[in-house]
Design a protein around this motif. Structure first.
Motif, PDB file in Angstrom:
ATOM      1  N   ILE A  54       0.836  -1.207   0.000  1.00 57.13           N
ATOM      2  CA  ILE A  54       0.000   0.000   0.000  1.00 57.13           C
ATOM      3  C   ILE A  54       0.868   1.253   0.000  1.00 57.13           C
ATOM      4  O   ILE A  54       0.585   2.221  -0.723  1.00 57.13           O
ATOM      5  CB  ILE A  54      -0.989  -0.016   1.187  1.00 57.13           C
ATOM      6  CG1 ILE A  54      -2.058  -1.072   0.964  1.00 57.13           C
ATOM      7  CG2 ILE A  54      -1.625   1.356   1.404  1.00 57.13           C
ATOM      8  CD1 ILE A  54      -2.997  -1.281   2.118  1.00 57.13           C
ATOM      9  N   ARG A  55       1.969   1.223   0.784  1.00 55.30           N
ATOM     10  CA  ARG A  55       2.892   2.375   0.781  1.00 55.30           C
ATOM     11  C   ARG A  55       3.494   2.596  -0.599  1.00 55.30           C
ATOM     12  O   ARG A  55       3.638   3.724  -1.044  1.00 55.30           O
ATOM     13  CB  ARG A  55       3.991   2.157   1.823  1.00 55.30           C
ATOM     14  CG  ARG A  55       3.663   2.827   3.134  1.00 55.30           C
ATOM     15  CD  ARG A  55       4.838   2.833   4.085  1.00 55.30           C
ATOM     16  NE  ARG A  55       4.463   2.053   5.237  1.00 55.30           N
ATOM     17  CZ  ARG A  55       4.961   0.867   5.581  1.00 55.30           C
ATOM     18  NH1 ARG A  55       5.933   0.333   4.892  1.00 55.30           N
ATOM     19  NH2 ARG A  55       4.512   0.227   6.635  1.00 55.30           N
ATOM     20  N   LEU A  56       3.860   1.489  -1.289  1.00 58.94           N
ATOM     21  CA  LEU A  56       4.422   1.620  -2.639  1.00 58.94           C
ATOM     22  C   LEU A  56       3.394   2.195  -3.601  1.00 58.94           C
ATOM     23  O   LEU A  56       3.745   3.009  -4.473  1.00 58.94           O
ATOM     24  CB  LEU A  56       4.880   0.251  -3.148  1.00 58.94           C
ATOM     25  CG  LEU A  56       6.229  -0.248  -2.651  1.00 58.94           C
ATOM     26  CD1 LEU A  56       6.468  -1.668  -3.124  1.00 58.94           C
ATOM     27  CD2 LEU A  56       7.337   0.653  -3.140  1.00 58.94           C
ATOM     28  N   ILE A  57       2.160   1.784  -3.482  1.00 55.22           N
ATOM     29  CA  ILE A  57       1.115   2.266  -4.377  1.00 55.22           C
ATOM     30  C   ILE A  57       0.829   3.739  -4.135  1.00 55.22           C
ATOM     31  O   ILE A  57       0.647   4.519  -5.084  1.00 55.22           O
ATOM     32  CB  ILE A  57      -0.178   1.424  -4.211  1.00 55.22           C
ATOM     33  CG1 ILE A  57       0.051   0.009  -4.728  1.00 55.22           C
ATOM     34  CG2 ILE A  57      -1.361   2.073  -4.919  1.00 55.22           C
ATOM     35  CD1 ILE A  57      -1.072  -0.967  -4.418  1.00 55.22           C
ATOM     36  N   LEU A  58       0.810   4.161  -2.886  1.00 53.85           N
ATOM     37  CA  LEU A  58       0.451   5.548  -2.560  1.00 53.85           C
ATOM     38  C   LEU A  58       1.587   6.532  -2.803  1.00 53.85           C
ATOM     39  O   LEU A  58       1.324   7.742  -2.896  1.00 53.85           O
ATOM     40  CB  LEU A  58      -0.021   5.640  -1.109  1.00 53.85           C
ATOM     41  CG  LEU A  58      -1.343   4.926  -0.813  1.00 53.85           C
ATOM     42  CD1 LEU A  58      -1.687   5.051   0.677  1.00 53.85           C
ATOM     43  CD2 LEU A  58      -2.468   5.492  -1.659  1.00 53.85           C
ATOM     44  N   GLU A  59       2.816   6.085  -2.922  1.00 57.61           N
ATOM     45  CA  GLU A  59       3.933   7.013  -3.132  1.00 57.61           C
ATOM     46  C   GLU A  59       4.122   7.341  -4.582  1.00 57.61           C
ATOM     47  O   GLU A  59       3.719   6.753  -5.481  1.00 57.61           O
ATOM     48  CB  GLU A  59       5.229   6.420  -2.579  1.00 57.61           C
ATOM     49  CG  GLU A  59       5.243   6.463  -1.086  1.00 57.61           C
ATOM     50  CD  GLU A  59       6.537   5.904  -0.505  1.00 57.61           C
ATOM     51  OE1 GLU A  59       7.397   5.441  -1.282  1.00 57.61           O
ATOM     52  OE2 GLU A  59       6.669   5.939   0.711  1.00 57.61           O
TER      53      GLU A  59
END
Length: 59
Positions: A54-59
């Motif tokens: 999720i962090r990778l997707i949101l960054e």
């Protein structure tokens, strides 16, 4: 009267219970502890992976 009958019946039923032997109880306890530990680690890793994704997707 009814309360004393209840406890008398409870005592009578408890005498009928087949309690596990010490070895069986020990093995069952180890199985439960190992299963809980496995699932705790499994879900921690799964949570970490999903959080990272999720962090990778949101960054």
């Amino acid at each position: 009267m009814r309360l004393t009958d209840f406890f008398r019946n409870v005592a009578r039923e408890m005498k009928k219970v087949s309690w596990p032997k010490r070895g069986e109880l020990f093995r069952s306890t180890l199985t439960v502890i190992a299963t809980v530990a496995f699932f705790a680690v499994f879900f921690a890793v799964l949570d970490l992976g999903i959080s990272s994704l999720i962090r990778l997707i949101l960054e």
